[in-house]
Design a protein around this motif. Sequence first.
Motif, PDB file in Angstrom:
ATOM      1  N   SER A 358      78.661 -91.361 105.337  1.00  0.00           N
ATOM      2  CA  SER A 358      79.227 -92.843 103.753  1.00  0.00           C
ATOM      3  C   SER A 358      78.009 -93.138 103.212  1.00  0.00           C
ATOM      4  O   SER A 358      78.709 -93.316 102.210  1.00  0.00           O
ATOM      5  CB  SER A 358      78.962 -93.647 104.977  1.00  0.00           C
ATOM      6  OG  SER A 358      77.985 -93.914 105.416  1.00  0.00           O
ATOM      7  N   SER A 359      76.794 -92.409 103.911  1.00  0.00           N
ATOM      8  CA  SER A 359      75.656 -93.092 102.262  1.00  0.00           C
ATOM      9  C   SER A 359      76.095 -91.272 101.113  1.00  0.00           C
ATOM     10  O   SER A 359      75.625 -92.384  99.954  1.00  0.00           O
ATOM     11  CB  SER A 359      74.098 -93.111 102.334  1.00  0.00           C
ATOM     12  OG  SER A 359      74.214 -92.240 103.538  1.00  0.00           O
ATOM     13  N   ASP A 360      75.919 -90.000 101.950  1.00  0.00           N
ATOM     14  CA  ASP A 360      76.639 -89.608 100.210  1.00  0.00           C
ATOM     15  C   ASP A 360      78.109 -90.000  99.309  1.00  0.00           C
ATOM     16  O   ASP A 360      77.707 -90.238  98.153  1.00  0.00           O
ATOM     17  CB  ASP A 360      77.042 -88.098 101.207  1.00  0.00           C
ATOM     18  CG  ASP A 360      75.183 -87.476 101.676  1.00  0.00           C
ATOM     19  OD1 ASP A 360      74.698 -88.621 101.594  1.00  0.00           O
ATOM     20  OD2 ASP A 360      75.341 -87.016 102.747  1.00  0.00           O
ATOM     21  N   TRP A 361      78.870 -90.772 100.144  1.00  0.00           N
ATOM     22  CA  TRP A 361      79.950 -90.972  99.693  1.00  0.00           C
ATOM     23  C   TRP A 361      79.807 -92.785  98.861  1.00  0.00           C
ATOM     24  O   TRP A 361      80.405 -92.560  97.590  1.00  0.00           O
ATOM     25  CB  TRP A 361      81.352 -90.806 100.220  1.00  0.00           C
ATOM     26  CG  TRP A 361      82.030 -92.217 100.415  1.00  0.00           C
ATOM     27  CD1 TRP A 361      82.845 -91.369  98.990  1.00  0.00           C
ATOM     28  CD2 TRP A 361      82.420 -93.622  99.618  1.00  0.00           C
ATOM     29  NE1 TRP A 361      83.609 -92.581  98.292  1.00  0.00           N
ATOM     30  CE2 TRP A 361      83.688 -93.540  98.911  1.00  0.00           C
ATOM     31  CE3 TRP A 361      81.922 -94.365 100.183  1.00  0.00           C
ATOM     32  CZ2 TRP A 361      84.480 -94.917  98.424  1.00  0.00           C
ATOM     33  CZ3 TRP A 361      82.312 -95.898  99.462  1.00  0.00           C
ATOM     34  CH2 TRP A 361      83.182 -95.972  98.551  1.00  0.00           C
ATOM     35  N   ALA A 362      78.817 -92.558  99.316  1.00  0.00           N
ATOM     36  CA  ALA A 362      79.000 -94.550  98.155  1.00  0.00           C
ATOM     37  C   ALA A 362      78.122 -93.549  96.967  1.00  0.00           C
ATOM     38  O   ALA A 362      78.017 -94.646  95.872  1.00  0.00           O
ATOM     39  CB  ALA A 362      77.548 -94.682  99.736  1.00  0.00           C
ATOM     40  N   TYR A 363      76.887 -92.455  97.022  1.00  0.00           N
ATOM     41  CA  TYR A 363      76.097 -92.430  96.139  1.00  0.00           C
ATOM     42  C   TYR A 363      77.314 -91.357  95.217  1.00  0.00           C
ATOM     43  O   TYR A 363      77.195 -91.704  93.835  1.00  0.00           O
ATOM     44  CB  TYR A 363      75.045 -91.672  96.415  1.00  0.00           C
ATOM     45  CG  TYR A 363      74.190 -91.496  95.289  1.00  0.00           C
ATOM     46  CD1 TYR A 363      72.983 -91.521  94.650  1.00  0.00           C
ATOM     47  CD2 TYR A 363      74.249 -89.852  94.905  1.00  0.00           C
ATOM     48  CE1 TYR A 363      72.767 -91.570  92.833  1.00  0.00           C
ATOM     49  CE2 TYR A 363      73.646 -88.975  93.416  1.00  0.00           C
ATOM     50  CZ  TYR A 363      72.748 -89.964  92.870  1.00  0.00           C
ATOM     51  OH  TYR A 363      71.853 -90.318  91.610  1.00  0.00           O
ATOM     52  N   ASP A 364      78.160 -90.189  95.437  1.00  0.00           N
ATOM     53  CA  ASP A 364      78.488 -90.295  94.576  1.00  0.00           C
ATOM     54  C   ASP A 364      79.725 -90.421  94.287  1.00  0.00           C
ATOM     55  O   ASP A 364      79.926 -90.341  92.844  1.00  0.00           O
ATOM     56  CB  ASP A 364      79.073 -88.591  95.557  1.00  0.00           C
ATOM     57  CG  ASP A 364      78.492 -87.175  95.582  1.00  0.00           C
ATOM     58  OD1 ASP A 364      77.410 -87.410  95.150  1.00  0.00           O
ATOM     59  OD2 ASP A 364      77.957 -86.299  96.079  1.00  0.00           O
ATOM     60  N   SER A 365      80.821 -91.217  95.007  1.00  0.00           N
ATOM     61  CA  SER A 365      81.687 -91.262  94.583  1.00  0.00           C
ATOM     62  C   SER A 365      81.788 -92.902  93.948  1.00  0.00           C
ATOM     63  O   SER A 365      82.519 -93.195  93.095  1.00  0.00           O
ATOM     64  CB  SER A 365      82.767 -91.323  95.906  1.00  0.00           C
ATOM     65  OG  SER A 365      82.795 -90.056  95.717  1.00  0.00           O
ATOM     66  N   ALA A 366      81.483 -93.232  94.696  1.00  0.00           N
ATOM     67  CA  ALA A 366      81.022 -95.111  94.538  1.00  0.00           C
ATOM     68  C   ALA A 366      80.186 -95.689  93.292  1.00  0.00           C
ATOM     69  O   ALA A 366      80.180 -96.314  92.716  1.00  0.00           O
ATOM     70  CB  ALA A 366      80.859 -95.560  95.580  1.00  0.00           C
ATOM     71  N   GLY A 367      78.708 -94.632  93.060  1.00  0.00           N
ATOM     72  CA  GLY A 367      78.082 -94.597  92.097  1.00  0.00           C
ATOM     73  C   GLY A 367      77.541 -95.566  92.678  1.00  0.00           C
ATOM     74  O   GLY A 367      76.733 -95.759  91.793  1.00  0.00           O
ATOM     75  N   ILE A 368      76.432 -96.082  93.613  1.00  0.00           N
ATOM     76  CA  ILE A 368      76.037 -97.336  93.571  1.00  0.00           C
ATOM     77  C   ILE A 368      74.861 -95.827  94.298  1.00  0.00           C
ATOM     78  O   ILE A 368      74.433 -94.776  94.667  1.00  0.00           O
ATOM     79  CB  ILE A 368      75.946 -97.192  95.176  1.00  0.00           C
ATOM     80  CG1 ILE A 368      77.483 -98.371  95.589  1.00  0.00           C
ATOM     81  CG2 ILE A 368      74.559 -98.658  95.878  1.00  0.00           C
ATOM     82  CD1 ILE A 368      77.889 -98.557  96.870  1.00  0.00           C
ATOM     83  N   GLN A 369      73.803 -96.217  93.133  1.00  0.00           N
ATOM     84  CA  GLN A 369      72.593 -95.709  92.878  1.00  0.00           C
ATOM     85  C   GLN A 369      71.538 -95.629  93.567  1.00  0.00           C
ATOM     86  O   GLN A 369      70.434 -95.216  94.297  1.00  0.00           O
ATOM     87  CB  GLN A 369      71.932 -96.097  91.609  1.00  0.00           C
ATOM     88  CG  GLN A 369      72.757 -95.965  90.593  1.00  0.00           C
ATOM     89  CD  GLN A 369      72.753 -94.594  90.297  1.00  0.00           C
ATOM     90  OE1 GLN A 369      72.047 -93.071  90.367  1.00  0.00           O
ATOM     91  NE2 GLN A 369      74.019 -94.105  90.332  1.00  0.00           N
ATOM     92  N   TYR A 370      71.625 -97.471  94.727  1.00  0.00           N
ATOM     93  CA  TYR A 370      70.818 -96.862  96.151  1.00  0.00           C
ATOM     94  C   TYR A 370      71.691 -96.752  97.257  1.00  0.00           C
ATOM     95  O   TYR A 370      72.165 -97.929  97.492  1.00  0.00           O
ATOM     96  CB  TYR A 370      69.623 -98.693  95.554  1.00  0.00           C
ATOM     97  CG  TYR A 370      68.704 -98.138  94.520  1.00  0.00           C
ATOM     98  CD1 TYR A 370      67.599 -98.163  94.582  1.00  0.00           C
ATOM     99  CD2 TYR A 370      69.410 -99.224  93.759  1.00  0.00           C
ATOM    100  CE1 TYR A 370      66.498 -98.438  93.505  1.00  0.00           C
ATOM    101  CE2 TYR A 370      68.721 -99.427  92.088  1.00  0.00           C
ATOM    102  CZ  TYR A 370      67.357 -98.580  91.956  1.00  0.00           C
ATOM    103  OH  TYR A 370      66.487 -98.462  91.038  1.00  0.00           O
ATOM    104  N   ALA A 371      71.631 -95.953  97.619  1.00  0.00           N
ATOM    105  CA  ALA A 371      72.275 -95.632  99.208  1.00  0.00           C
ATOM    106  C   ALA A 371      71.085 -95.353 100.293  1.00  0.00           C
ATOM    107  O   ALA A 371      70.892 -94.373 100.123  1.00  0.00           O
ATOM    108  CB  ALA A 371      73.394 -94.417  98.303  1.00  0.00           C
ATOM    109  N   TYR A 372      71.613 -96.066 100.972  1.00  0.00           N
ATOM    110  CA  TYR A 372      70.881 -95.872 102.317  1.00  0.00           C
ATOM    111  C   TYR A 372      71.310 -95.370 104.195  1.00  0.00           C
ATOM    112  O   TYR A 372      72.321 -96.166 103.682  1.00  0.00           O
ATOM    113  CB  TYR A 372      69.342 -96.638 102.321  1.00  0.00           C
ATOM    114  CG  TYR A 372      68.375 -96.439 101.088  1.00  0.00           C
ATOM    115  CD1 TYR A 372      67.758 -95.092 100.838  1.00  0.00           C
ATOM    116  CD2 TYR A 372      68.314 -97.714 100.110  1.00  0.00           C
ATOM    117  CE1 TYR A 372      67.201 -95.481 100.016  1.00  0.00           C
ATOM    118  CE2 TYR A 372      68.266 -97.290  98.965  1.00  0.00           C
ATOM    119  CZ  TYR A 372      66.939 -96.721  99.148  1.00  0.00           C
ATOM    120  OH  TYR A 372      65.941 -96.293  97.962  1.00  0.00           O
TER     121      TYR A 372
END
Length: 410
Positions: A358-372
């Motif tokens: 999920s954190s990879d998806w949040a960064y790549d697809s949702a564009g969230i710059q701080y994903a942990y």
Amino acid sequence: MRFSLLIFAGLLAIATAKSYDGYQVLTVVPKTEAEVAMVRKSATHLELDQWTDPKAVGAPIDFLVAPEKFTSFKKFLNHKRINFSVKMVDVQKVIDEQAAQHATSKSSRAFDHTAYHDLQEIYNILDGVGSDFPSLISHYTAGTTYEGRDIRVTAVSSGGGGSRDAIWIDCGIHAREWVSPATCQWILDQLTSGYGSDAAITTMMDTYDFHIMTVTNPDGYAYTWNSDRLWRKNRVPYQGCHGTDDNRNFDSNFGGPGTSNNPCSDTYHGPSAFSEAETQAVRDAVLALGSRARMFITIHSYSQYWMTPYGYDYVLPANYDEQYRVAGIAVSALTAVHGTQFVYGNIADVIYLASGGSSDWAYDSAGIQYAYALELRDTGNWGFLLPPEQIVPTGEETWAGIMAAINAMQ
């Protein structure tokens, strides 16, 4: 304490249909890459449940070993002169002790953070049944799982009409990681009870909205209470087996390294990306926040890691230096509370390659710059069976780290 749900009389022990009598947790310490490979091959052959798989040679690897397989595994380790120790002598005994503790205290206590809570207890609190949660908390249904269980996102805001930047936190995507939902409950408590009385929390809530998914995998979590305490996946049937690993089901190199296409495997990725109601619920709720979403945190246990993308590749994200900087500030704040040591860095290097997270998806697809992705206590003494007396210190240190991370964002 803002929680005051009075638990109805009656005892409810954790009735595990699957028995772990005689099961042991072994910690193996391979000293070379060759030993790592041999240990993994033996564990695969014996079909052991591997609880951890750290990246560094010389780091301990934990295995759950059934009694009928203990002799063979021990013989192999001794023959190869690979160091090991027994971390837990009888897993079922630990499960029974925690079940008895819950049953003894349930009828006479209010909802608090000194014990783990089953799904209905948690949902009662989110519904405000008998609680004194302030009116600023509201919940909405983000999706529906199987067995009629809904997945809830609790939106915590002090105003702003949904125009503020948002912080996403989810817990319990893996069913057996009980300290994860307990930590989300702690965070909710701090936000609601601290607003207006704690200057740091008040400022934070006047700046951000929080969207918190307390139990991301409710049918799996419920199953750990009534059937199998150490179940990991959800409970959807596929080809004669049950469950998809929801944290391998996101559209982030779906089906890649660190996943399995075997429905009986603990890392089964599902038939397609976002095939599961749980991952759909996360996706839809996060995407609904749009550009407001500033930070994404998914909370797991155990091993004490604070990790950035990527899990599916050793390539670092474009803003890795910034994510790493913030992670370091968070870990320093976390450690300052109780001295708990965390390792931080990208998932693939800190632990292993894991696709569909999920954190990879949040960064790549949702564009969230701080994903942990966080792995909470401990480092293997208790593993997924962390005693309830560690809920509060875990919540305290994790919340300190999250607040520091939020305040460190640029």
